[in-house]
Scaffold this motif. Structure first.
Motif, mmCIF file in Angstrom:
data_model
loop_
_atom_site.group_PDB
_atom_site.id
_atom_site.type_symbol
_atom_site.label_atom_id
_atom_site.label_comp_id
_atom_site.label_asym_id
_atom_site.label_seq_id
_atom_site.Cartn_x
_atom_site.Cartn_y
_atom_site.Cartn_z
ATOM 1 N N SER A 145 9.111 30.958 -13.105
ATOM 2 C CA SER A 145 8.159 30.198 -13.935
ATOM 3 C C SER A 145 8.053 28.759 -13.460
ATOM 4 O O SER A 145 6.956 28.206 -13.347
ATOM 5 N N GLU A 146 9.219 28.160 -13.214
ATOM 6 C CA GLU A 146 9.228 26.773 -12.737
ATOM 7 C C GLU A 146 8.565 26.670 -11.364
ATOM 8 O O GLU A 146 7.880 25.698 -11.067
ATOM 9 N N LYS A 147 8.778 27.696 -10.524
ATOM 10 C CA LYS A 147 8.164 27.706 -9.199
ATOM 11 C C LYS A 147 6.644 27.763 -9.347
ATOM 12 O O LYS A 147 5.913 27.016 -8.666
ATOM 13 N N ASP A 148 6.213 28.668 -10.257
ATOM 14 C CA ASP A 148 4.759 28.768 -10.489
ATOM 15 C C ASP A 148 4.210 27.445 -11.013
ATOM 16 O O ASP A 148 3.127 27.003 -10.604
ATOM 17 N N LYS A 149 4.961 26.825 -11.938
ATOM 18 C CA LYS A 149 4.524 25.530 -12.475
ATOM 19 C C LYS A 149 4.472 24.485 -11.361
ATOM 20 O O LYS A 149 3.540 23.676 -11.295
ATOM 21 N N ALA A 150 5.515 24.511 -10.511
ATOM 22 C CA ALA A 150 5.561 23.538 -9.415
ATOM 23 C C ALA A 150 4.416 23.781 -8.440
ATOM 24 O O ALA A 150 3.763 22.833 -7.968
ATOM 25 N N VAL A 151 4.166 25.064 -8.116
ATOM 26 C CA VAL A 151 3.070 25.392 -7.201
ATOM 27 C C VAL A 151 1.754 24.947 -7.828
ATOM 28 O O VAL A 151 0.882 24.366 -7.161
ATOM 29 N N ALA A 152 1.563 25.209 -9.135
ATOM 30 C CA ALA A 152 0.331 24.809 -9.822
ATOM 31 C C ALA A 152 0.201 23.296 -9.810
ATOM 32 O O ALA A 152 -0.888 22.748 -9.598
ATOM 33 N N ALA A 153 1.311 22.591 -10.041
ATOM 34 C CA ALA A 153 1.271 21.129 -10.042
ATOM 35 C C ALA A 153 0.927 20.620 -8.651
ATOM 36 O O ALA A 153 0.143 19.671 -8.494
ATOM 37 N N ARG A 159 -0.733 22.257 -6.392
ATOM 38 C CA ARG A 159 -2.143 22.581 -6.168
ATOM 39 C C ARG A 159 -3.052 21.545 -6.829
ATOM 40 O O ARG A 159 -4.026 21.104 -6.242
ATOM 41 N N GLU A 160 -2.712 21.234 -8.060
ATOM 42 C CA GLU A 160 -3.518 20.237 -8.786
ATOM 43 C C GLU A 160 -3.521 18.913 -8.016
ATOM 44 O O GLU A 160 -4.557 18.270 -7.862
ATOM 45 N N GLU A 161 -2.330 18.543 -7.581
ATOM 46 C CA GLU A 161 -2.219 17.286 -6.847
ATOM 47 C C GLU A 161 -2.994 17.386 -5.535
ATOM 48 O O GLU A 161 -3.698 16.454 -5.135
ATOM 49 N N PHE A 162 -2.848 18.553 -4.883
ATOM 50 C CA PHE A 162 -3.546 18.761 -3.620
ATOM 51 C C PHE A 162 -5.058 18.755 -3.824
ATOM 52 O O PHE A 162 -5.803 18.176 -3.030
ATOM 53 N N VAL A 163 -5.504 19.387 -4.906
ATOM 54 C CA VAL A 163 -6.928 19.435 -5.212
ATOM 55 C C VAL A 163 -7.452 18.029 -5.440
ATOM 56 O O VAL A 163 -8.490 17.635 -4.916
ATOM 57 N N SER A 164 -6.738 17.260 -6.258
ATOM 58 C CA SER A 164 -7.233 15.912 -6.537
ATOM 59 C C SER A 164 -7.200 15.054 -5.278
ATOM 60 O O SER A 164 -8.121 14.263 -5.039
ATOM 61 N N LEU A 165 -6.200 15.214 -4.437
ATOM 62 C CA LEU A 165 -6.155 14.454 -3.187
ATOM 63 C C LEU A 165 -7.266 14.910 -2.243
ATOM 64 O O LEU A 165 -7.881 14.097 -1.545
ATOM 65 N N SER A 166 -7.461 16.227 -2.231
ATOM 66 C CA SER A 166 -8.513 16.766 -1.363
ATOM 67 C C SER A 166 -9.884 16.274 -1.799
ATOM 68 O O SER A 166 -10.744 15.948 -0.973
ATOM 69 N N ILE A 167 -10.117 16.243 -3.113
ATOM 70 C CA ILE A 167 -11.393 15.754 -3.636
ATOM 71 C C ILE A 167 -11.575 14.297 -3.250
ATOM 72 O O ILE A 167 -12.644 13.879 -2.792
ATOM 73 N N LEU A 168 -10.549 13.543 -3.390
ATOM 74 C CA LEU A 168 -10.609 12.130 -3.060
ATOM 75 C C LEU A 168 -10.877 11.970 -1.564
ATOM 76 O O LEU A 168 -11.719 11.158 -1.151
#
Length: 183
Positions: free
Chosen positions: A134-142, A144-153
């Protein structure tokens, strides 16, 4: 024997000899003494010897009763001793049975505790594994979110124009999905 020879001597002897003997022996005193002695013996037999023999018989009976009582007590003591020995033997057997039962219960409890501990460890391990996943999934999701926002930027700076956030997000998620399939 002495008396027989004395009587024979007295019959053959002359009368002066008997008088002489009577004076020396004092035959009257002897007869009186023998008479009193006989009376004394009769009285003693009646008043002393009879009661004394009765007391002796009572004493003999008392001693016999005490011997019989002692023998009976000894027999009862033997029986009680044997009963005590049997009870002690039975108590020892009971104690051994109790110890053996306690040992068996201890072994059973030990086995139960070990199996419970193993089950608890397995459950904790499974929970930990699920929590880690669960924590791994949360970390991967986090990430991804960070990667998505950086990628968008980064993409908005590279393109110089701003595209809608929804289009940008869909584009990044598609890229991430393609990158995930490549792993």
């Amino acid at each position: 024997m002495f008396l027989d020879s004395f009587v024979l001597l007295a019959a053959d002897a002359d009368p002066s000899f008997l008088q002489n003997l009577n004076q020396r022996l004092n035959l009257g005193d002897i007869i009186v003494t023998v008479g009193f002695f006989t009376i004394l013996m009769v009285l003693l037999k009646k008043f002393a010897w009879g009661p004394l023999m009765g007391i002796m018989d009572q004493r003999a009976e008392l001693i016999a009763n005490e011997i019989e009582s002692a023998e009976k007590s000894r027999t009862e003591s033997k029986q009680l001793l044997e009963e005590q020995r049997n009870l002690l033997k039975e108590a020892r057997n009971d104690a051994q049975a109790i110890v053996e039962n306690a040992r068996n219960q201890g072994e059973t409890q030990r086995a139960d505790i070990i199996s419970s501990a193993k089950a608890e460890v397995g459950r904790m391990k499974e929970e930990a594994t699920l929590e880690i996943a669960s924590e791994k999934d949360k970390a991967v999701a986090a990430v991804r979110e960070e990667f998505v926002s950086l990628s968008i930027l980064a993409a908005s700076k590279v393109l110089g124009k701003e595209i809608s956030e929804e289009d940008n997000r869909a584009l990044i998620e598609e890229t991430i999905a393609k990158a995930g399939e490549g792993q």
